[in-house]
Design a protein around this motif. Sequence first.
Motif, PDB file in Angstrom:
ATOM      1  N   THR A   4      39.710  36.143  53.599  1.00  0.00           N
ATOM      2  CA  THR A   4      38.572  35.882  52.729  1.00  0.00           C
ATOM      3  C   THR A   4      38.084  37.176  52.106  1.00  0.00           C
ATOM      4  O   THR A   4      37.744  38.120  52.820  1.00  0.00           O
ATOM      5  CB  THR A   4      37.423  35.237  53.520  1.00  0.00           C
ATOM      6  OG1 THR A   4      37.905  34.044  54.123  1.00  0.00           O
ATOM      7  CG2 THR A   4      36.249  34.929  52.616  1.00  0.00           C
ATOM      8  N   SER A   6      35.560  39.825  50.399  1.00  0.00           N
ATOM      9  CA  SER A   6      34.131  40.067  50.387  1.00  0.00           C
ATOM     10  C   SER A   6      33.821  40.860  49.134  1.00  0.00           C
ATOM     11  O   SER A   6      34.168  42.027  49.031  1.00  0.00           O
ATOM     12  CB  SER A   6      33.705  40.855  51.636  1.00  0.00           C
ATOM     13  OG  SER A   6      32.323  41.128  51.608  1.00  0.00           O
ATOM     14  N   HIS A  16      35.322  44.278  40.495  1.00  0.00           N
ATOM     15  CA  HIS A  16      34.970  43.578  41.728  1.00  0.00           C
ATOM     16  C   HIS A  16      35.083  44.549  42.902  1.00  0.00           C
ATOM     17  O   HIS A  16      36.094  45.245  43.041  1.00  0.00           O
ATOM     18  CB  HIS A  16      35.914  42.403  41.991  1.00  0.00           C
ATOM     19  CG  HIS A  16      36.017  41.418  40.870  1.00  0.00           C
ATOM     20  ND1 HIS A  16      35.426  40.170  40.915  1.00  0.00           N
ATOM     21  CD2 HIS A  16      36.650  41.492  39.670  1.00  0.00           C
ATOM     22  CE1 HIS A  16      35.702  39.519  39.798  1.00  0.00           C
ATOM     23  NE2 HIS A  16      36.431  40.306  39.026  1.00  0.00           N
ATOM     24  N   ARG A  52      43.033  40.339  52.028  1.00  0.00           N
ATOM     25  CA  ARG A  52      41.738  40.302  51.340  1.00  0.00           C
ATOM     26  C   ARG A  52      41.890  40.655  49.858  1.00  0.00           C
ATOM     27  O   ARG A  52      41.237  40.054  48.998  1.00  0.00           O
ATOM     28  CB  ARG A  52      40.758  41.282  52.000  1.00  0.00           C
ATOM     29  CG  ARG A  52      40.319  40.896  53.399  1.00  0.00           C
ATOM     30  CD  ARG A  52      39.492  42.010  54.023  1.00  0.00           C
ATOM     31  NE  ARG A  52      38.972  41.618  55.336  1.00  0.00           N
ATOM     32  CZ  ARG A  52      37.680  41.473  55.611  1.00  0.00           C
ATOM     33  NH1 ARG A  52      36.763  41.683  54.680  1.00  0.00           N
ATOM     34  NH2 ARG A  52      37.299  41.122  56.819  1.00  0.00           N
ATOM     35  N   ALA A  55      43.492  37.753  48.079  1.00  0.00           N
ATOM     36  CA  ALA A  55      42.537  36.656  47.949  1.00  0.00           C
ATOM     37  C   ALA A  55      41.507  36.942  46.855  1.00  0.00           C
ATOM     38  O   ALA A  55      41.084  36.045  46.122  1.00  0.00           O
ATOM     39  CB  ALA A  55      41.841  36.409  49.289  1.00  0.00           C
ATOM     40  N   ALA A  56      41.092  38.202  46.733  1.00  0.00           N
ATOM     41  CA  ALA A  56      40.168  38.574  45.659  1.00  0.00           C
ATOM     42  C   ALA A  56      40.821  38.384  44.298  1.00  0.00           C
ATOM     43  O   ALA A  56      40.180  37.915  43.345  1.00  0.00           O
ATOM     44  CB  ALA A  56      39.719  40.027  45.833  1.00  0.00           C
ATOM     45  N   ALA A  58      43.142  36.202  43.560  1.00  0.00           N
ATOM     46  CA  ALA A  58      43.164  34.761  43.323  1.00  0.00           C
ATOM     47  C   ALA A  58      41.780  34.242  42.941  1.00  0.00           C
ATOM     48  O   ALA A  58      41.644  33.382  42.060  1.00  0.00           O
ATOM     49  CB  ALA A  58      43.689  34.041  44.561  1.00  0.00           C
ATOM     50  N   SER A  59      40.734  34.773  43.593  1.00  0.00           N
ATOM     51  CA  SER A  59      39.370  34.348  43.269  1.00  0.00           C
ATOM     52  C   SER A  59      38.992  34.703  41.839  1.00  0.00           C
ATOM     53  O   SER A  59      38.141  34.044  41.226  1.00  0.00           O
ATOM     54  CB  SER A  59      38.373  34.990  44.243  1.00  0.00           C
ATOM     55  OG  SER A  59      38.548  34.495  45.552  1.00  0.00           O
ATOM     56  N   ALA A  60      39.618  35.741  41.308  1.00  0.00           N
ATOM     57  CA  ALA A  60      39.381  36.140  39.915  1.00  0.00           C
ATOM     58  C   ALA A  60      40.226  35.333  38.941  1.00  0.00           C
ATOM     59  O   ALA A  60      40.189  35.588  37.730  1.00  0.00           O
ATOM     60  CB  ALA A  60      39.656  37.632  39.741  1.00  0.00           C
ATOM     61  N   GLY A  61      41.001  34.369  39.466  1.00  0.00           N
ATOM     62  CA  GLY A  61      41.807  33.500  38.615  1.00  0.00           C
ATOM     63  C   GLY A  61      43.130  34.099  38.193  1.00  0.00           C
ATOM     64  O   GLY A  61      43.743  33.633  37.219  1.00  0.00           O
TER      65      GLY A  61
END
Length: 318
Positions: A4, A6, A16, A52, A55-56, A58-61
């Motif tokens: 995950t 942060s 980010h 991590r 995952a970041a 991926a979270s940003a698309g």
Amino acid sequence: MTATPSLGGSVHHGIHTVDTGFHRPNFDAAYLMVEGGRAAFIDTGTTHSVPRLLAALASAGLKPEDADWVIVTHVHLDHAGGAGALMQALPNARLLVHPRGERHMVDPSALIAGASEVYGADEVARAYGTIAPIPKERVVVSHDGMAVQLAGRTLTLLDTPGHAKHHHCIWDERSKSFFTGDTFGLSYREFDTAQGPWLLPTTTPVHFDPPALKASVQRLLSYRPESMYLTHYGRVQGVAALGATLLEQIDELVQLALPMRDAADRHAGLKQALSGTYLKRVRAHGCTLPDTEVLHLLENDIELNAQGIGVWLAGDKR
């Protein structure tokens, strides 16, 4: 290890902040910069941090193939230990590193050996994981004033010795900010007060050079940056005032250290002097944490800073 990410607060100019999970929360940051559907990572944390970072992304698309750059400010393992494993996951990325750090990214054996001398082999394996080499053909060496592009966004590399001879800082014209690695010191969020962030210089082994570090800090300040992105930890503003106190503290460290050059118990004396200096400064900054908590949060830095100052004293011929 959790995957995950942060993300440290708001996203500024597509930057980010990713907590790498090293040691404790809000201790070690990597940065993901997103521009025009392309990505760059600046510093990586350890091998354990790579889930991590992905995952970041991926979270940003974005997908792993959307990353163009992995840029390490220097090759200390809390900044670059995860670079090899991250590069394995990013098929199109190139690693950008200071010329003095290139060989350590291609063949990390000497880096691992050096860290093991400081921390012990078991601790290096536990804290940093397996350090993967990076194929030489995927490595780009920086030079002072070099500019690289991320989807048309210009990032400029400045050689900034003083903390490490293999250190460069990255100027982002878009955000008017520097990614400073360890050159602009450490600022842990636990010490934030109504006066803002508190900053201290880091003198970890083995390249501490006070005049060079002061010159590097002054060079960064000459750009009049709006903010600094520190690896330890996060984005800070009020840069001019922070820079002034950083320069003042470097001078203070020299003055407290020089009388201890030939002391039989130099390391213990340096640790005691550093502890007293830090406590005095955080109190002046308005920090109300108990002394024991302050010293606990700074325990690792006190030990490593004393070691680094000791190495400098042993080599200083004045």
